[in-house]
Design a protein around this motif. Structure first.
Motif, short mmCIF file in Angstrom:
data_model
loop_
_atom_site.label_atom_id
_atom_site.label_comp_id
_atom_site.label_asym_id
_atom_site.label_seq_id
_atom_site.Cartn_x
_atom_site.Cartn_y
_atom_site.Cartn_z
N ALA A 174 0.75 -1.19 0.05
CA ALA A 174 -0.09 0.11 -0.09
C ALA A 174 0.89 1.18 0.13
CB ALA A 174 -1.00 -0.15 1.29
N TYR A 175 1.90 1.19 0.66
CA TYR A 175 2.84 2.56 0.81
C TYR A 175 3.89 2.37 -0.15
CZ TYR A 175 -0.41 3.21 4.76
OH TYR A 175 -1.79 3.25 5.52
N ASP A 176 3.82 2.95 -1.23
CA ASP A 176 4.93 2.99 -2.45
C ASP A 176 6.28 3.23 -1.86
OD1 ASP A 176 6.25 4.20 -4.78
OD2 ASP A 176 4.54 3.40 -5.46
N LEU A 177 7.33 2.25 -2.15
CA LEU A 177 8.71 2.12 -1.73
C LEU A 177 9.43 3.40 -2.39
CD1 LEU A 177 11.01 1.10 -0.09
CD2 LEU A 177 11.32 -0.70 -1.77
N GLU A 178 9.25 3.52 -3.74
CA GLU A 178 10.07 4.42 -4.51
C GLU A 178 9.63 5.90 -3.74
OE1 GLU A 178 10.50 6.46 -8.78
OE2 GLU A 178 8.57 5.03 -8.63
N LEU A 179 8.42 6.08 -3.63
CA LEU A 179 7.97 7.58 -3.17
C LEU A 179 8.42 7.62 -1.85
CD1 LEU A 179 4.32 7.58 -4.23
CD2 LEU A 179 6.09 8.77 -5.35
#
Length: 319
Positions: A174-179
């Motif tokens: 759910a929580y974008d790693l790249e971002l």
């Protein structure tokens, strides 16, 4: 007769079309959305002021009215950065505890998807369960506990909205790693510009509780034991619907108070014997959370939060 999920898609599409009639063509397809939590409405000033349109929620069909202090209740369309990337800010949100069902509380997220939003940055004010966090610290979320969802108040409950996403969407990503990686890099730049800044950026887990009462001491201990670092009354429904709709997510909590984890004093404790009623109330109320404190901390931290988000936006969409 249209099915319920088809009706949701049609309604969201109609709302998006109506919004576009109020906007210049350059703002018809925002790529980014920012949800501004309690006391964090100042994030709207990250928008370039020369091309900016504000639309109150009351003028948008299907949007619930926000009744919580610190939530203005309006959409702000504009552009950000040198690349003039189109963006929409949701200044104020609808909460489940206000009496809205989950579908209504997350309707704005569905409309964002129809408008063309690819990345959503969600912010909130939260209580700090992790006792190493200080008031004013910023928490970059990397996971959550959907406490309300676990007991049945889930934003995807009911017939699946097939036009938006699959029946059983995963939440492990759910929580974008790249971002999140970009957020850490952006924070370093912010700190380089403000030497001596005491505010810290952590990563942590958010626990979503239905509210509107703040959590008891026992509930705070339970949530901490389960692995939560912060606790609040929003965000997770929006994130769940955003991921169901294929929107990438970056989320931040601002620690506005430190949750009280220690057990309350017993009535037969020697230290409270002989205390007056007002002294007992003051003794028990130490560390008690209140919404005014939330708003004040939000105002105090607004500049750093705005600087962080602005730097992230500049990094995501460089010209």
């Amino acid at each position: 007769m249209a099915t319920e999920p088809e009706s949701l898609f049609v309604r969201a599409t109609g709302t998006a079309a109506l919004l576009r009639t109020r906007l210049p063509e350059a703002l018809h397809h925002p790529k980014l959305a920012i949800v501004c939590g309690s006391g964090l409405g100042g994030l709207q000033y990250t928008v370039n002021q020369e091309l900016k349109v504000e639309i109150p929620y009351q003028d948008v069909p299907g949007f619930p009215q926000s009744t919580v202090p610190g939530h203005d209740g309006k959409l702000v369309f504009g552009t950000v950065g040198e690349s003039s990337t189109p963006i929409v800010l949701l200044v104020g949100r609808a909460h489940f505890y206000e009496g809205h069902d989950m579908g209504v509380a997350t309707y704005a997220t569905r409309v964002c998807k129809i408008l063309g939003v690819e990345i959503m940055i969600v912010t909130n004010a939260a209580g700090g369960l992790n006792q190493t966090y200080n008031v004013g610290d910023i928490i970059l979320l990397n996971d959550h506990l959907n406490m309300a969802g676990i007991v049945g108040f889930h934003p995807l409950r009911g017939s699946n909205a097939e036009d938006f996403g699959v029946r059983f969407p995963p939440m492990s990503d759910a929580y974008d790693l790249e971002l999140r990686r970009r957020a850490h890099a952006a924070w370093k730049i912010v700190l380089d510009r403000t030497p001596g800044n005491p505010r810290r950026l952590h990563e942590g887990v958010y626990a979503f509780c239905a509210g509107p009462s703040f959590e008891t001491r026992a509930e705070c201990r339970m949530l901490r034991t389960l692995g939560a670092d912060v606790v609040g009354m929003s965000t997770v429904p929006e994130i769940t619907v955003a991921r169901h709709s294929g929107i990438r997510v970056l989320a931040f909590s601002l620690v506005t108070n430190k949750s009280v984890l220690e057990a309350g004093v017993r009535g037969d404790d020697p230290q409270v014997q002989g205390m007056r009623k007002d002294e007992l109330e003051e003794f028990l109320g130490r560390g008690k959370a209140n919404h005014e404190e939330v708003l004040e901390t939000g105002r105090f931290a607004a500049e750093d939060m705005q600087a962080l988000v602005k730097q992230i936006l500049a990094d995501i969409h460089k010209p």
